[in-house]
Design a protein around this motif. Structure first.
Motif, short mmCIF file in Angstrom:
data_model
loop_
_atom_site.label_atom_id
_atom_site.label_comp_id
_atom_site.label_asym_id
_atom_site.label_seq_id
_atom_site.Cartn_x
_atom_site.Cartn_y
_atom_site.Cartn_z
N ALA A 37 0.64 -8.69 -9.44
CA ALA A 37 1.12 -9.52 -8.34
C ALA A 37 0.35 -9.23 -7.06
O ALA A 37 0.03 -10.15 -6.30
CB ALA A 37 2.62 -9.29 -8.12
N ILE A 38 0.03 -7.96 -6.82
CA ILE A 38 -0.77 -7.58 -5.64
C ILE A 38 -2.15 -8.23 -5.72
O ILE A 38 -2.64 -8.79 -4.74
CB ILE A 38 -0.88 -6.05 -5.52
N GLU A 39 -2.77 -8.18 -6.90
CA GLU A 39 -4.09 -8.80 -7.08
C GLU A 39 -4.02 -10.31 -6.88
O GLU A 39 -4.88 -10.90 -6.24
CB GLU A 39 -4.62 -8.50 -8.48
N THR A 40 -2.99 -10.93 -7.45
CA THR A 40 -2.84 -12.38 -7.33
C THR A 40 -2.68 -12.79 -5.87
O THR A 40 -3.27 -13.77 -5.42
CB THR A 40 -1.62 -12.87 -8.15
N ARG A 94 -2.68 -8.89 4.27
CA ARG A 94 -1.83 -7.91 4.92
C ARG A 94 -0.35 -8.23 4.77
O ARG A 94 0.46 -7.36 4.47
CB ARG A 94 -2.20 -7.80 6.40
N ASN A 95 0.02 -9.48 5.00
CA ASN A 95 1.43 -9.89 4.93
C ASN A 95 1.75 -10.50 3.57
O ASN A 95 1.43 -11.66 3.32
CB ASN A 95 1.76 -10.90 6.03
N LYS A 96 2.36 -9.70 2.74
CA LYS A 96 2.81 -10.20 1.43
C LYS A 96 4.30 -10.47 1.56
O LYS A 96 5.10 -9.53 1.58
CB LYS A 96 2.52 -9.17 0.35
N TYR A 97 4.65 -11.74 1.67
CA TYR A 97 6.05 -12.08 1.85
C TYR A 97 6.86 -11.67 0.62
O TYR A 97 6.47 -11.92 -0.51
CB TYR A 97 6.22 -13.57 2.13
N ARG A 98 8.00 -11.05 0.88
CA ARG A 98 8.86 -10.54 -0.20
C ARG A 98 9.25 -11.65 -1.18
O ARG A 98 9.18 -11.46 -2.39
CB ARG A 98 10.12 -9.89 0.41
N ALA A 99 9.65 -12.80 -0.68
CA ALA A 99 10.07 -13.89 -1.56
C ALA A 99 8.92 -14.35 -2.46
O ALA A 99 9.12 -14.62 -3.64
CB ALA A 99 10.62 -15.06 -0.74
N VAL A 100 7.72 -14.42 -1.91
CA VAL A 100 6.54 -14.82 -2.70
C VAL A 100 6.23 -13.74 -3.73
O VAL A 100 5.97 -14.04 -4.90
CB VAL A 100 5.31 -15.07 -1.80
N PHE A 101 6.30 -12.50 -3.33
CA PHE A 101 6.02 -11.37 -4.22
C PHE A 101 7.02 -11.36 -5.38
O PHE A 101 6.64 -11.21 -6.54
CB PHE A 101 6.09 -10.06 -3.41
N TYR A 102 8.29 -11.55 -5.06
CA TYR A 102 9.33 -11.58 -6.10
C TYR A 102 9.15 -12.80 -7.01
O TYR A 102 9.39 -12.72 -8.21
CB TYR A 102 10.72 -11.59 -5.48
N SER A 113 0.83 -1.21 0.00
CA SER A 113 0.00 0.00 0.00
C SER A 113 0.86 1.26 0.00
O SER A 113 0.33 2.37 -0.07
CB SER A 113 -0.94 -0.01 1.20
N GLN A 114 2.17 1.12 0.08
CA GLN A 114 3.07 2.28 0.09
C GLN A 114 3.72 2.46 -1.27
O GLN A 114 4.45 1.59 -1.74
CB GLN A 114 4.16 2.11 1.14
N ALA A 115 3.47 3.61 -1.88
CA ALA A 115 4.02 3.89 -3.21
C ALA A 115 5.54 3.83 -3.22
O ALA A 115 6.15 3.33 -4.17
CB ALA A 115 3.53 5.26 -3.69
N SER A 116 6.17 4.31 -2.14
CA SER A 116 7.64 4.32 -2.08
C SER A 116 8.20 2.90 -2.07
O SER A 116 9.23 2.62 -2.68
CB SER A 116 8.13 5.09 -0.85
#
Length: 113
Positions: A82-85, A91-99, A50-53
């Motif tokens: 990726a956010i939608e998926t 709330r917790n989007k793990y960095r490794a999963v996101f990448y 949710s943070q643009a930065s």
């Protein structure tokens, strides 16, 4: 099993239950290892979607520098996909999963070859 193996299993479960996909375990392991010590840090192990930065950082440091993609609007489109998926309400989007999701979306598995 070590702590990293436990985290990889947790990430695989997130991909199955929250993203509705069967993970490529070899790729997931490589993406997780490439995240380095950030996976053990309570703040750095997740992506603040949710943070643009934070999304700018993901775009610049991961998509452009790591995956070697050219800058353009398609990068933020991929991030939003990726956010939608993962689920906007998750709330917790793990960095490794996101990448992992971004690597798959842009077809850059070969970076981890």
């Amino acid at each position: 099993m070590g702590k990293r193996d436990d985290l990889i299993a947790q990430y695989a479960e997130d991909l199955k239950s929250k993203c509705g996909m069967t993970p490529d375990m070899d790729l997931l392991k490589k993406v997780t290892i490439a995240c380095g010590p950030s996976i053990y840090d309570a703040d750095a192990c997740t992506v603040a979607a949710s943070q643009a930065s934070e999304l700018e950082t993901v775009k610049n440091n991961f998509l452009i520098k790591k995956l070697g993609l050219a800058d353009g609007p398609h990068l933020m489109e991929g991030i939003n996909k990726a956010i939608e998926t993962y689920g906007k309400s998750e709330r917790n989007k793990y960095r490794a999963v996101f990448y992992y999701l971004l690597t798959k979306h842009f077809g850059k598995d070969s970076v981890y070859g």
